[in-house]
Design a protein around this motif. Structure first.
Motif, mmCIF file in Angstrom:
data_model
loop_
_atom_site.group_PDB
_atom_site.id
_atom_site.type_symbol
_atom_site.label_atom_id
_atom_site.label_comp_id
_atom_site.label_asym_id
_atom_site.label_seq_id
_atom_site.Cartn_x
_atom_site.Cartn_y
_atom_site.Cartn_z
ATOM 1 N N ALA A 25 0.846 -1.196 0.000
ATOM 2 C CA ALA A 25 0.000 0.000 0.000
ATOM 3 C C ALA A 25 0.883 1.247 0.000
ATOM 4 O O ALA A 25 2.001 1.242 0.494
ATOM 5 N N THR A 26 0.358 2.325 -0.552
ATOM 6 C CA THR A 26 1.054 3.607 -0.533
ATOM 7 C C THR A 26 0.463 4.464 0.572
ATOM 8 O O THR A 26 -0.753 4.617 0.667
ATOM 9 N N VAL A 27 1.333 4.988 1.421
ATOM 10 C CA VAL A 27 0.918 5.861 2.515
ATOM 11 C C VAL A 27 1.394 7.270 2.175
ATOM 12 O O VAL A 27 2.574 7.479 1.870
ATOM 13 N N LEU A 28 0.484 8.227 2.200
ATOM 14 C CA LEU A 28 0.825 9.614 1.928
ATOM 15 C C LEU A 28 1.025 10.328 3.259
ATOM 16 O O LEU A 28 0.092 10.471 4.044
ATOM 17 N N LEU A 29 2.266 10.752 3.517
ATOM 18 C CA LEU A 29 2.607 11.410 4.767
ATOM 19 C C LEU A 29 2.500 12.921 4.623
ATOM 20 O O LEU A 29 2.303 13.438 3.520
ATOM 21 N N ALA A 30 2.672 13.630 5.735
ATOM 22 C CA ALA A 30 2.653 15.093 5.707
ATOM 23 C C ALA A 30 3.688 15.585 4.703
ATOM 24 O O ALA A 30 4.751 14.984 4.549
ATOM 25 N N GLY A 31 3.392 16.673 4.042
ATOM 26 C CA GLY A 31 4.314 17.210 3.052
ATOM 27 C C GLY A 31 4.220 16.478 1.725
ATOM 28 O O GLY A 31 5.109 16.580 0.887
ATOM 29 N N ALA A 32 3.153 15.691 1.545
ATOM 30 C CA ALA A 32 2.892 14.959 0.301
ATOM 31 C C ALA A 32 4.001 13.969 -0.039
ATOM 32 O O ALA A 32 4.264 13.693 -1.198
ATOM 33 N N ARG A 33 4.669 13.423 0.966
ATOM 34 C CA ARG A 33 5.682 12.396 0.732
ATOM 35 C C ARG A 33 5.001 11.039 0.771
ATOM 36 O O ARG A 33 4.306 10.723 1.731
ATOM 37 N N SER A 34 5.212 10.244 -0.235
ATOM 38 C CA SER A 34 4.607 8.915 -0.230
ATOM 39 C C SER A 34 5.636 7.873 0.182
ATOM 40 O O SER A 34 6.827 8.019 -0.073
ATOM 41 N N ARG A 35 5.145 6.824 0.831
ATOM 42 C CA ARG A 35 5.984 5.708 1.259
ATOM 43 C C ARG A 35 5.212 4.421 0.971
ATOM 44 O O ARG A 35 3.988 4.382 1.014
ATOM 45 N N ILE A 36 5.956 3.350 0.695
ATOM 46 C CA ILE A 36 5.371 2.052 0.394
ATOM 47 C C ILE A 36 5.475 1.168 1.635
ATOM 48 O O ILE A 36 6.535 1.074 2.267
ATOM 49 N N VAL A 37 4.383 0.506 1.995
ATOM 50 C CA VAL A 37 4.347 -0.382 3.150
ATOM 51 C C VAL A 37 5.010 -1.709 2.778
ATOM 52 O O VAL A 37 4.681 -2.303 1.755
ATOM 53 N N ALA A 38 5.954 -2.154 3.612
ATOM 54 C CA ALA A 38 6.627 -3.437 3.396
ATOM 55 C C ALA A 38 6.561 -4.266 4.671
ATOM 56 O O ALA A 38 6.747 -3.741 5.777
ATOM 57 N N HIS A 39 6.275 -5.559 4.536
ATOM 58 C CA HIS A 39 6.220 -6.494 5.661
ATOM 59 C C HIS A 39 7.416 -7.428 5.588
ATOM 60 O O HIS A 39 7.827 -7.831 4.506
ATOM 61 N N SER A 40 7.938 -7.790 6.738
ATOM 62 C CA SER A 40 9.061 -8.715 6.809
ATOM 63 C C SER A 40 8.776 -9.742 7.902
ATOM 64 O O SER A 40 8.569 -9.373 9.063
ATOM 65 N N SER A 41 8.754 -11.024 7.537
ATOM 66 C CA SER A 41 8.474 -12.067 8.524
ATOM 67 C C SER A 41 9.614 -12.165 9.527
ATOM 68 O O SER A 41 10.783 -12.162 9.163
ATOM 69 N N ARG A 42 9.259 -12.257 10.798
ATOM 70 C CA ARG A 42 10.254 -12.375 11.867
ATOM 71 C C ARG A 42 10.178 -13.730 12.551
ATOM 72 O O ARG A 42 10.844 -13.959 13.548
ATOM 73 N N GLY A 43 9.352 -14.625 12.061
ATOM 74 C CA GLY A 43 9.246 -15.952 12.649
ATOM 75 C C GLY A 43 7.852 -16.220 13.169
ATOM 76 O O GLY A 43 6.912 -15.479 12.903
ATOM 77 N N LYS A 44 7.733 -17.309 13.911
ATOM 78 C CA LYS A 44 6.453 -17.731 14.483
ATOM 79 C C LYS A 44 6.469 -17.480 15.984
ATOM 80 O O LYS A 44 7.489 -17.674 16.648
ATOM 81 N N LEU A 45 5.331 -17.070 16.504
ATOM 82 C CA LEU A 45 5.181 -16.796 17.929
ATOM 83 C C LEU A 45 4.316 -17.882 18.544
ATOM 84 O O LEU A 45 3.194 -18.125 18.084
ATOM 85 N N ASP A 46 4.834 -18.558 19.555
ATOM 86 C CA ASP A 46 4.054 -19.557 20.279
ATOM 87 C C ASP A 46 3.055 -18.857 21.175
ATOM 88 O O ASP A 46 3.422 -18.003 21.985
ATOM 89 N N MET A 47 1.787 -19.220 21.040
ATOM 90 C CA MET A 47 0.713 -18.635 21.836
ATOM 91 C C MET A 47 -0.060 -19.772 22.496
ATOM 92 O O MET A 47 -1.185 -20.089 22.114
ATOM 93 N N PRO A 48 0.532 -20.437 23.515
ATOM 94 C CA PRO A 48 -0.094 -21.629 24.089
ATOM 95 C C PRO A 48 -1.402 -21.375 24.833
ATOM 96 O O PRO A 48 -2.242 -22.267 24.908
ATOM 97 N N THR A 49 -1.597 -20.172 25.373
ATOM 98 C CA THR A 49 -2.840 -19.908 26.106
ATOM 99 C C THR A 49 -3.869 -19.161 25.264
ATOM 100 O O THR A 49 -5.043 -19.137 25.613
ATOM 101 N N GLY A 50 -3.418 -18.492 24.181
ATOM 102 C CA GLY A 50 -4.316 -17.680 23.383
ATOM 103 C C GLY A 50 -4.546 -16.290 23.952
ATOM 104 O O GLY A 50 -5.238 -15.483 23.362
ATOM 105 N N HIS A 51 -3.954 -16.005 25.098
ATOM 106 C CA HIS A 51 -4.023 -14.659 25.676
ATOM 107 C C HIS A 51 -2.886 -13.837 25.092
ATOM 108 O O HIS A 51 -1.758 -14.321 24.988
ATOM 109 N N VAL A 52 -3.164 -12.598 24.700
ATOM 110 C CA VAL A 52 -2.170 -11.755 24.042
ATOM 111 C C VAL A 52 -1.743 -10.633 24.978
ATOM 112 O O VAL A 52 -2.586 -9.961 25.578
#
Length: 151
Positions: A25-52
């Protein structure tokens, strides 16, 4: 006698939240500067109880979970950064961390709260939590030790 009606306060809502969840996605910041959203996987998170929980991993961990839960399991953690569309360089450090609990797009958002917190009690622009580095986790895990780089 007319009753005065005061509108409910509007808690803080990140104006880019929907865009940050959508890689490319393109994000338009103040001053009309655009930036592209990038995701980077950091691994898997163990959630044994389901509470966050979310905590500052180097100095603050009280283990108090949010009221909403997820199914126990392992979930992908992604860092979200903004990149310059011309150079591809990261424009900022990590702007968000996404705990991906589903591949389906979100249809609505609400503020994560702990027991006893009510977003309607906040002033305009208010939020629960704190500014700083946050790490998601399960209250049964030690911070920074539950994310695994393996799939």
């Amino acid at each position: 006698m007319l009753e005065s009606r005061r509108r409910s306060p509007a808690p803080y809502l990140n104006p880019y939240l929907d865009d940050l969840m959508c890689e490319g996605a393109t994000v338009l910041l103040a001053g009309a500067r655009s930036r592209i959203v990038a995701h980077s996987s950091r691994g898997k998170l163990d959630m044994p109880t389901g509470h966050v929980v979310a905590c500052e991993p180097t100095r603050f961990f009280d283990g108090i979970p949010f009221t909403e839960t997820i199914a126990p399991g392992r979930y992908e953690v992604q860092e979200i950064v903004l990149r310059d569309p011309d150079s591809g360089n990261e424009w900022t450090p990590v702007v968000a961390v996404l705990l991906r609990v589903s591949e389906a797009p979100a249809v609505s958002w609400e503020m994560a709260v702990r027991a006893g917190q009510d977003p309607r009690a906040l002033e305009d622009g208010g939020f629960y939590g704190f500014d700083g580095v946050l790490s998601p986790g399960d209250p049964s895990s030690t911070p920074n030790r539950s994310v695994r780089q393996d799939s």
